[in-house]
Design an enzyme around this catalytic site. Sequence first.
Site, PDB file in Angstrom:
ATOM      1  CG  HIS B 506       3.437 -16.307   2.143  1.00 31.50           C
ATOM      2  ND1 HIS B 506       2.779 -17.513   2.040  1.00 31.50           N
ATOM      3  CD2 HIS B 506       3.505 -15.814   0.884  1.00 31.50           C
ATOM      4  CE1 HIS B 506       2.464 -17.735   0.768  1.00 31.50           C
ATOM      5  NE2 HIS B 506       2.900 -16.721   0.047  1.00 31.50           N
TER       6      HIS B 506
HETATM    7  C1  LIG Z   1       7.731 -16.232  -5.823  1.00 30.92           C
HETATM    8  C2  LIG Z   1       6.595 -15.683  -5.022  1.00 30.92           C
HETATM    9  C3  LIG Z   1       5.345 -16.269  -5.116  1.00 30.92           C
HETATM   10  C4  LIG Z   1       4.275 -15.753  -4.376  1.00 30.92           C
HETATM   11  N1  LIG Z   1       3.046 -16.327  -4.530  1.00 30.92           N
HETATM   12  C5  LIG Z   1       1.983 -15.848  -3.823  1.00 30.92           C
HETATM   13  C6  LIG Z   1       0.689 -16.422  -3.986  1.00 30.92           C
HETATM   14  O1  LIG Z   1       0.491 -17.345  -4.752  1.00 30.92           O
HETATM   15  N2  LIG Z   1      -0.336 -15.901  -3.256  1.00 30.92           N
HETATM   16  C7  LIG Z   1      -0.158 -14.874  -2.401  1.00 30.92           C
HETATM   17  O2  LIG Z   1      -1.130 -14.467  -1.767  1.00 30.92           O
HETATM   18  N3  LIG Z   1       1.058 -14.308  -2.245  1.00 30.92           N
HETATM   19  C8  LIG Z   1       2.136 -14.768  -2.941  1.00 30.92           C
HETATM   20  N4  LIG Z   1       3.365 -14.197  -2.791  1.00 30.92           N
HETATM   21  C9  LIG Z   1       3.484 -13.060  -1.881  1.00 30.92           C
HETATM   22  C10 LIG Z   1       3.073 -11.768  -2.562  1.00 30.92           C
HETATM   23  O3  LIG Z   1       3.843 -11.550  -3.683  1.00 30.92           O
HETATM   24  C11 LIG Z   1       3.200 -10.618  -1.566  1.00 30.92           C
HETATM   25  O4  LIG Z   1       2.378 -10.873  -0.453  1.00 30.92           O
HETATM   26  C12 LIG Z   1       2.741  -9.288  -2.134  1.00 30.92           C
HETATM   27  O5  LIG Z   1       3.227  -9.090  -3.429  1.00 30.92           O
HETATM   28  C13 LIG Z   1       3.158  -8.170  -1.194  1.00 30.92           C
HETATM   29  O6  LIG Z   1       2.792  -6.926  -1.724  1.00 30.92           O
HETATM   30  P1  LIG Z   1       3.359  -5.574  -1.106  1.00 30.92           P
HETATM   31  O7  LIG Z   1       2.893  -4.483  -1.971  1.00 30.92           O
HETATM   32  O8  LIG Z   1       3.025  -5.530   0.333  1.00 30.92           O
HETATM   33  O9  LIG Z   1       4.950  -5.727  -1.148  1.00 30.92           O
HETATM   34  P2  LIG Z   1       5.929  -5.834  -2.410  1.00 30.92           P
HETATM   35  O10 LIG Z   1       5.266  -6.420  -3.568  1.00 30.92           O
HETATM   36  O11 LIG Z   1       7.158  -6.473  -1.896  1.00 30.92           O
HETATM   37  O12 LIG Z   1       6.221  -4.326  -2.778  1.00 30.92           O
HETATM   38  C14 LIG Z   1       7.041  -3.508  -2.021  1.00 30.92           C
HETATM   39  C15 LIG Z   1       7.750  -2.559  -2.954  1.00 30.92           C
HETATM   40  O13 LIG Z   1       8.380  -1.570  -2.182  1.00 30.92           O
HETATM   41  C16 LIG Z   1       9.649  -1.314  -2.696  1.00 30.92           C
HETATM   42  N5  LIG Z   1      10.488  -0.803  -1.611  1.00 30.92           N
HETATM   43  C17 LIG Z   1      10.828  -1.447  -0.462  1.00 30.92           C
HETATM   44  N6  LIG Z   1      11.613  -0.681   0.289  1.00 30.92           N
HETATM   45  C18 LIG Z   1      11.765   0.492  -0.371  1.00 30.92           C
HETATM   46  C19 LIG Z   1      12.482   1.684  -0.074  1.00 30.92           C
HETATM   47  N7  LIG Z   1      13.185   1.834   1.036  1.00 30.92           N
HETATM   48  N8  LIG Z   1      12.422   2.699  -0.972  1.00 30.92           N
HETATM   49  C20 LIG Z   1      11.701   2.563  -2.126  1.00 30.92           C
HETATM   50  N9  LIG Z   1      11.016   1.456  -2.444  1.00 30.92           N
HETATM   51  C21 LIG Z   1      11.052   0.421  -1.576  1.00 30.92           C
HETATM   52  C22 LIG Z   1      10.124  -2.636  -3.219  1.00 30.92           C
HETATM   53  O14 LIG Z   1      11.134  -2.473  -4.186  1.00 30.92           O
HETATM   54  C23 LIG Z   1       8.838  -3.230  -3.780  1.00 30.92           C
HETATM   55  O15 LIG Z   1       8.654  -2.927  -5.129  1.00 30.92           O
HETATM   56  C24 LIG Z   1       4.464 -14.673  -3.512  1.00 30.92           C
HETATM   57  C25 LIG Z   1       5.723 -14.086  -3.417  1.00 30.92           C
HETATM   58  C26 LIG Z   1       6.792 -14.577  -4.157  1.00 30.92           C
HETATM   59  C27 LIG Z   1       8.116 -13.929  -4.034  1.00 30.92           C
END
Ligand SMILES: Cc1cc2nc3c(=O)[nH]c(=O)nc-3n(C[C@H](O)[C@H](O)[C@H](O)COP(=O)(O)OP(=O)(O)OC[C@H]3O[C@@H](n4cnc5c(N)ncnc54)[C@H](O)[C@@H]3O)c2cc1C
Lengths: 262, 586
Positions: B506
């Site tokens: 987070h």
């Molecule tokens: C163990 C765990 C438990 C969690 N539990 C909760 C919960 O209960 N409730 C909640 O609200 N949130 C929770 N979260 C947080 C939640 O997972 C994230 O807020 C959310 O998944 C973020 O989504 P996103 O798409 O912004 O980023 P991400 O899911 O991190 O996706 C970003 C993607 O971009 C890719 N990427 C990054 N840089 C590059 C690059 N330079 N080139 C190509 N690809 C790249 C990465 O590989 C990744 O796949 C949890 C997180 C973890 C780790």
Amino acid sequence: MTDDTDSNGTVVDDPTRRNFIKATSRVAGGSVGGALLGGVFVGQAAQAKPNEPKEQKQPETPNFQEARQFFTRTDDFEVLKAATECVFPEDDNGPGAVGLNVPYFIDKQLAGLWGVNGQDYRAGPFQPQASQDPGHVQPHPEQSAMNRGAIFLNGLRKLNEVSEKRFGKRFESANEEQQIQILQAFENDDIDMVGVAASDFFTLLRQTTLEGAYSDPLYGGNKNMQGWKMKEYPGAQASYSAVIEQDEFVKLEPISLTDYQG
Amino acid sequence: MTEKLNKVDAVIVGSGWAGGIVAAELTKKGHNVVILERGKARGSSDFVAMKDELRYSSRYELMQDLSKETLTSRNGLNKTALPVRNNYHARLGTDTGGAGDHWNGIAFRWLPYDFEIYSKTVERYGAEKIPQGTTIQDWGITYDELEPYYDQYEKAAGISGEENPLGPRRSDKYPNPAMKTTPTITLFKDASKKLGYHPYHLPSANMSQAYTNPDGELINGCMYCAFCEEYGCGFNAKSSPTVTVLATAEKTGHLELRNNANVTRVAHDGTRATGLVYTDTNTGKTYEQPADVVVLAGFVFNNTRLLLLSDIGKPYDPKTGNGIIGKNFTGHFTNISTYIGARGFFKDKKFNTFMGTGALGATIDDFSGDNKDHSNSDYLHGFEVHYSQLGARPIANNHVPKGTPTWGKVFKKNSIYYYNRNLFITPQSGFLPNKNSYMDLDPTYKDALGNPLLRVTCEYQDQDRKRARAGVAVCKQIMQQMGADIVDVDDVPDDTNFNHRFFTDHFFGGAIMGEGPHNSAVNTFSQMWDMENLFVVGGSSFPHNSNYNPTVTIGAFAYRAAEGINKYFSQGGGLVQQAKTNKGDT
Ligand SMILES: Cc1cc2nc3c(=O)[nH]c(=O)nc-3n(C[C@H](O)[C@H](O)[C@H](O)COP(=O)(O)OP(=O)(O)OC[C@H]3O[C@@H](n4cnc5c(N)ncnc54)[C@H](O)[C@@H]3O)c2cc1C
Ligand code: SF4
């Protein structure tokens, strides 16, 4: 404070109570896994075989996994056995680290990806002193230039060196009290190690010992799932859906990944 | 040599919730989209036999491979940042689905107070209530304006929930009923009610029943298997990008998800983004993928880092307070939020705590945001206090009452005895931005391709420690009411500071939203003010951190961004939202 606790407020042995708990913690309903899978995920459920745990008899053929991949010197391995047993000793709950094959678990871990810090950032400059820097209220963790295998080797040899210096005998030959005293000195950073803090080595030793006691038996520790049995932890169950609402404690035969994957 | 590929309508960094939602909404409108994902292909078939605590919870196999790239961290402007070397200190998403596959699924909305935090604070307490150095600002949007997107995300993800007695207005109820009630949840709820609080079930993205979302994606009912957070779901019962939005985008035939594609730069001409430059991690070859619209959805850290590496926008300078890229780094940190609290040990009661799901539990909102009057508090914002039953696995759960040794005979006896006899309550607290907490490029450490790592500087303020202590005190009160024989409470000493642990995932800031370019990088459609065909989506756009898990809010803003991008296409360019004020760049 009731009389079954010591001055730290922690539970001390009370066999009457343990028997009482055993008697009251029978499974309600008996067959948890099988009934509730209800055909939703037939493939996976079939693989899980929750009601047919494999025979738990001691194997008569030798266990071919009980040989070393990482440690080359028997001496180092003997120190490892003694140190892990101190951290997690045999008692009336069940086996200790040695009985659970924790030393072999650690040996295998150090021989693999984790032992060489394969998923860790490993570029320098390294600042191993940063984890000890008194100016840092929240020190930086894990800044050693050594990988985990090297930290273990150095740490175990240092344990032995301290034992020989203090007590004139090898660590594994020192008595329990002496071994505990040495490990405490590491835990409290009263020992100087090169390239890593003694307490960091101790933390690694403690954590890895617990991992060996409680990880799935596929990794070579938690022998015969006895670590799990001590905790009444049932392992890789497919589902608790049918029982999670009930008040009584649910006791289940543990399932390993060997069983789960079928 | 960089090979230039054929142009597409939109190219997206990252296949998590943020990238996945944008991809689904754009492809549904017929736009051709390429997602560049640095990690490997991953999905349900990888998760079927995943019940392995060592591999996934101790060794963090699903998390970012730090050997390739990490962060550096320091907790003060004059300190030297050092790299975060091991996943115990950084659980960050990677591979198809990103962190959205191994999240718990706790699915909160944020509060009306959050989006107008500056105005509402000034209105209620006066501007002098805001502590020195605190850089809160209004987001440029109200809760009511965001509400339809919340509803959209909750329906796409099939959130299972119980009505929150203190919750903000909802246009519709949760698409699914709440998860099951276990004896320990009842214990927590009863105790909280007795104390006059208003408990309700944690809203959950683990499904309480099988559900088909509006895009036609089926999500199964949860099996309560206890390997949820840090694991993918082998039953397709946890809402994730792979089972919902990525599947929807695939079906349109307009998505190409390219794995092993590590994006290193945004290609641009100073006013327009022209595409993304990436390295194929299997061959080492570099490519440029041109597109009309470029979307960064690579999570907070890489969104910020790609802007800095590509020289887009003005980097934030903590000395002057000028500049914007990297500003307002916030998060939930393990020594002041979520991982501290009150642990109760019960001598004569065994619980089935080894059973559970990622989002099973209950919470109270009596202290959330500004729900409680802060006139007499020396901190702003608040905390939710929750009990959750995640499934206590045996390596990670060896809790013993304070004063018990942590190894040896007495430890072993107690850790086994109390394994099924302890419960934990934790406050998840808000964290307000301050002028010294920000992100820039590290001067020393580099990634595997030779690009500078992102450096995070984070300092706690007094109000953060005070808020944390207030939260822990409520945990203690409830745990005592629950009848624990021993209640151990975590301390928050005066010198507590950022501990270099990026564990909660987070994290926020770096390309924050606001009313105009004077205080923000993007508008509320996540569109860059200075580069109208570049959209930076995810927690990077949040100017502060609330006291809730963030993903539902990330999802809501991703739906809004997607709407903005579709509008940008249909109107043939331009800002889809104009600046409210016209103060010019600071
Ligand atoms: C163990 C765990 C438990 C969690 N539990 C909760 C919960 O209960 N409730 C909640 O609200 N949130 C929770 N979260 C947080 C939640 O997972 C994230 O807020 C959310 O998944 C973020 O989504 P996103 O798409 O912004 O980023 P991400 O899911 O991190 O996706 C970003 C993607 O971009 C890719 N990427 C990054 N840089 C590059 C690059 N330079 N080139 C190509 N690809 C790249 C990465 O590989 C990744 O796949 C949890 C997180 C973890 C780790
Ligand atoms: S607890 Fe439920 S949602 Fe979580 S992994 Fe298990 S079945 Fe899936």
